[in-house]
Design a protein around this motif. Structure first.
Motif, PDB file in Angstrom:
ATOM      1  N   HIS A  54       0.843  -1.195   0.000  1.00  9.57           N
ATOM      2  CA  HIS A  54       0.000   0.000   0.000  1.00  9.57           C
ATOM      3  C   HIS A  54       0.876   1.241   0.000  1.00  9.57           C
ATOM      4  CE1 HIS A  54      -3.487   2.489   0.882  1.00  9.57           C
ATOM      5  NE2 HIS A  54      -2.755   3.101   1.798  1.00  9.57           N
ATOM      6  N   GLY A  55       0.856   1.992  -1.100  1.00 10.68           N
ATOM      7  CA  GLY A  55       1.590   3.249  -1.176  1.00 10.68           C
ATOM      8  C   GLY A  55       3.062   3.120  -1.455  1.00 10.68           C
ATOM      9  N   GLY A  56       3.531   1.917  -1.816  1.00 13.00           N
ATOM     10  CA  GLY A  56       4.959   1.781  -2.060  1.00 13.00           C
ATOM     11  C   GLY A  56       5.357   0.366  -2.426  1.00 13.00           C
ATOM     12  N   ALA A  57       6.579  -0.009  -2.019  1.00 15.03           N
ATOM     13  CA  ALA A  57       7.092  -1.347  -2.307  1.00 15.03           C
ATOM     14  C   ALA A  57       8.125  -1.723  -1.259  1.00 15.03           C
ATOM     15  CB  ALA A  57       7.705  -1.395  -3.706  1.00 15.03           C
ATOM     16  N   THR A  58       8.374  -3.023  -1.136  1.00 13.63           N
ATOM     17  CA  THR A  58       9.316  -3.525  -0.140  1.00 13.63           C
ATOM     18  C   THR A  58      10.132  -4.665  -0.728  1.00 13.63           C
ATOM     19  OG1 THR A  58       9.508  -4.549   2.059  1.00 13.63           O
ATOM     20  CG2 THR A  58       7.555  -5.086   0.771  1.00 13.63           C
ATOM     21  N   VAL A  59      11.269  -4.974  -0.091  1.00 17.36           N
ATOM     22  CA  VAL A  59      12.076  -6.121  -0.530  1.00 17.36           C
ATOM     23  C   VAL A  59      11.610  -7.402   0.140  1.00 17.36           C
ATOM     24  CG1 VAL A  59      14.162  -4.824  -1.091  1.00 17.36           C
ATOM     25  CG2 VAL A  59      13.797  -5.607   1.259  1.00 17.36           C
ATOM     26  N   ASN A  60      10.795  -7.260   1.186  1.00 15.98           N
ATOM     27  CA  ASN A  60      10.348  -8.436   1.943  1.00 15.98           C
ATOM     28  C   ASN A  60       9.048  -8.982   1.380  1.00 15.98           C
ATOM     29  OD1 ASN A  60      12.473  -8.219   3.905  1.00 15.98           O
ATOM     30  ND2 ASN A  60      11.382  -6.464   4.760  1.00 15.98           N
ATOM     31  N   ASN A  61       8.974 -10.290   1.235  1.00 17.47           N
ATOM     32  CA  ASN A  61       7.772 -10.939   0.730  1.00 17.47           C
ATOM     33  C   ASN A  61       6.631 -10.756   1.731  1.00 17.47           C
ATOM     34  OD1 ASN A  61       5.786 -12.602  -0.272  1.00 17.47           O
ATOM     35  ND2 ASN A  61       7.172 -14.294  -0.732  1.00 17.47           N
ATOM     36  N   PRO A  62       5.526 -10.109   1.338  1.00 20.60           N
ATOM     37  CA  PRO A  62       4.428  -9.874   2.277  1.00 20.60           C
ATOM     38  C   PRO A  62       3.509 -11.073   2.449  1.00 20.60           C
ATOM     39  CG  PRO A  62       3.885  -8.916   0.161  1.00 20.60           C
ATOM     40  CD  PRO A  62       5.266  -9.490   0.031  1.00 20.60           C
ATOM     41  N   TYR A  63       3.703 -12.117   1.666  1.00 23.95           N
ATOM     42  CA  TYR A  63       2.777 -13.245   1.697  1.00 23.95           C
ATOM     43  C   TYR A  63       3.227 -14.277   2.728  1.00 23.95           C
ATOM     44  CZ  TYR A  63       1.140 -10.989  -2.484  1.00 23.95           C
ATOM     45  OH  TYR A  63       0.665 -10.044  -3.370  1.00 23.95           O
ATOM     46  N   ILE A 177      -1.751  -8.003   8.180  1.00 25.53           N
ATOM     47  CA  ILE A 177      -2.581  -6.798   8.142  1.00 25.53           C
ATOM     48  C   ILE A 177      -2.059  -5.937   7.001  1.00 25.53           C
ATOM     49  CG2 ILE A 177      -3.376  -4.749   9.367  1.00 25.53           C
ATOM     50  CD1 ILE A 177      -2.846  -6.161  11.984  1.00 25.53           C
ATOM     51  N   ASP A 178      -2.870  -5.798   5.971  1.00 26.77           N
ATOM     52  CA  ASP A 178      -2.512  -5.015   4.793  1.00 26.77           C
ATOM     53  C   ASP A 178      -3.519  -3.880   4.651  1.00 26.77           C
ATOM     54  OD1 ASP A 178      -2.890  -4.485   1.687  1.00 26.77           O
ATOM     55  OD2 ASP A 178      -0.871  -5.300   1.956  1.00 26.77           O
ATOM     56  N   LEU A 179      -3.036  -2.656   4.479  1.00 26.88           N
ATOM     57  CA  LEU A 179      -3.923  -1.502   4.434  1.00 26.88           C
ATOM     58  C   LEU A 179      -4.906  -1.553   3.276  1.00 26.88           C
ATOM     59  CD1 LEU A 179      -1.449   1.370   5.423  1.00 26.88           C
ATOM     60  CD2 LEU A 179      -3.180   0.268   6.850  1.00 26.88           C
ATOM     61  N   GLU A 180      -4.564  -2.247   2.209  1.00 29.24           N
ATOM     62  CA  GLU A 180      -5.475  -2.387   1.075  1.00 29.24           C
ATOM     63  C   GLU A 180      -6.308  -3.656   1.173  1.00 29.24           C
ATOM     64  OE1 GLU A 180      -2.949  -2.163  -2.363  1.00 29.24           O
ATOM     65  OE2 GLU A 180      -3.287  -0.010  -2.586  1.00 29.24           O
ATOM     66  N   PHE A 181      -5.671  -4.784   1.489  1.00 29.82           N
ATOM     67  CA  PHE A 181      -6.343  -6.081   1.444  1.00 29.82           C
ATOM     68  C   PHE A 181      -7.068  -6.413   2.738  1.00 29.82           C
ATOM     69  CE2 PHE A 181      -6.318 -10.818   1.024  1.00 29.82           C
ATOM     70  CZ  PHE A 181      -7.039 -10.875  -0.164  1.00 29.82           C
ATOM     71  N   GLY A 182      -6.673  -5.824   3.854  1.00 28.62           N
ATOM     72  CA  GLY A 182      -7.345  -6.067   5.124  1.00 28.62           C
ATOM     73  C   GLY A 182      -6.639  -7.097   5.981  1.00 28.62           C
ATOM     74  N   LEU A 183      -7.439  -7.813   6.788  1.00 35.37           N
ATOM     75  CA  LEU A 183      -6.912  -8.810   7.721  1.00 35.37           C
ATOM     76  C   LEU A 183      -6.933 -10.187   7.087  1.00 35.37           C
ATOM     77  CD1 LEU A 183      -8.846  -7.735  10.941  1.00 35.37           C
ATOM     78  CD2 LEU A 183      -6.612  -6.960  10.196  1.00 35.37           C
ATOM     79  N   THR A 184      -5.852 -10.938   7.277  1.00 33.64           N
ATOM     80  CA  THR A 184      -5.773 -12.258   6.670  1.00 33.64           C
ATOM     81  C   THR A 184      -5.167 -13.286   7.621  1.00 33.64           C
ATOM     82  OG1 THR A 184      -3.617 -11.694   5.705  1.00 33.64           O
ATOM     83  CG2 THR A 184      -5.556 -11.416   4.294  1.00 33.64           C
TER      84      THR A 184
END
Length: 254
Positions: A54-63, A177-184
């Motif tokens: 959300h709003g950018g990018a990261t080097v860490n896998n968010p999944y 917790i992802d600001l776009e996708f919500g709670l998972t």
């Protein structure tokens, strides 16, 4: 104006050095529009050079992937105990609450010291076993299919039992917790049960250490607007805290 190759190299260098890049900061640094930057980030993500957030990018896998509960319990243990202790203070005498599964809500169970009667509905076996030591806590253990990795139950039988009750507060642990996708969470059946718990509770309080922000699990529980409060640690960024509060979510940092 620099060309697309130079622009991409600038973004890659920045995200590798800082771990995270912000779209607006890149717009200013490269003197291009946000549309251009978002296209750049998508192209770089397609090449497996970064992960968009959300709003950018990261080097860490968010999944997130599923991990055994005894392994997760060792991670951020001090933060989880502080979060659990803060959550315990929200519980009122003669309350009826729901506690989901997870190591952070287990920290809540370990922190409970009820002075009067308390009714707890839970899907987690380790939470129920922890609460057995309290004579003033009545425990309703949900039944269903047992998930060995989380020591908790899921499935239609547990959801059917929930329909007979309505509680004041639902304490929820999440994997992401992802600001776009919500709670998972990493399991879709657990996500479905969590949605039922939200529906059968007056208020939902999420207990999550700061490493859960910016992460996504396989099963979506709900949007952030559907919860009331998040209790987390000081590792949460100011940007994330402000974004949550703008959605009407109370943020408690311990």
């Amino acid at each position: 104006m620099i060309n697309i190759t130079e622009r991409h190299q600038f973004i890659i260098n920045k995200v590798q050095k800082e771990g995270y890049v912000n779209v607006l900061d890149l717009c200013k640094a490269l003197d291009v529009s946000s549309v251009t930057i978002r296209k750049d980030l998508k192209l770089l993500e397609d090449k497996n050079l970064l992960f968009r957030t959300h709003g950018g990018a990261t080097v860490n896998n968010p999944y997130m992937t599923d991990r055994p509960v005894n392994e997760k319990e060792k991670l951020q243990s001090a933060e989880k105990m502080r979060i659990g202790a803060a959550a315990a203070k929200l519980i009122q005498p003669n309350d009826s609450i729901v506690i989901a599964s997870g190591t952070t809500v287990l920290a809540l169970a370990k922190s409970l010291q009820p002075r009067e009667s308390l009714t707890v509905i839970t899907s987690a076996l380790n939470v129920a076993l922890e609460l057995l030591r309290h004579k003033d806590i009545e425990i309703l253990q949900l039944g269903g299919v047992l998930r060995k990795s989380s020591s908790s139950v899921v499935g239609p039988y547990s959801e059917h039992i929930l329909n007979d009750f309505f509680c004041s507060t639902f304490f929820l642990g999440v994997d992401g917790i992802d600001l776009e996708f919500g709670l998972t969470t990493t399991n879709s059946m657990e996500a479905h049960l969590n949605r039922q718990m939200i529906a059968n509770s007056q208020k939902t309080v999420v207990l999550a250490d700061s490493t859960k922000f910016g992460k996504r699990g396989f099963g979506k529980i709900c949007a952030l607007e559907e919860i009331d409060q998040v209790i987390t640690d000081t590792g949460i960024s100011d940007h994330t805290a402000r974004a949550l509060e703008s959605m009407g979510v109370k943020v408690t940092i311990v």
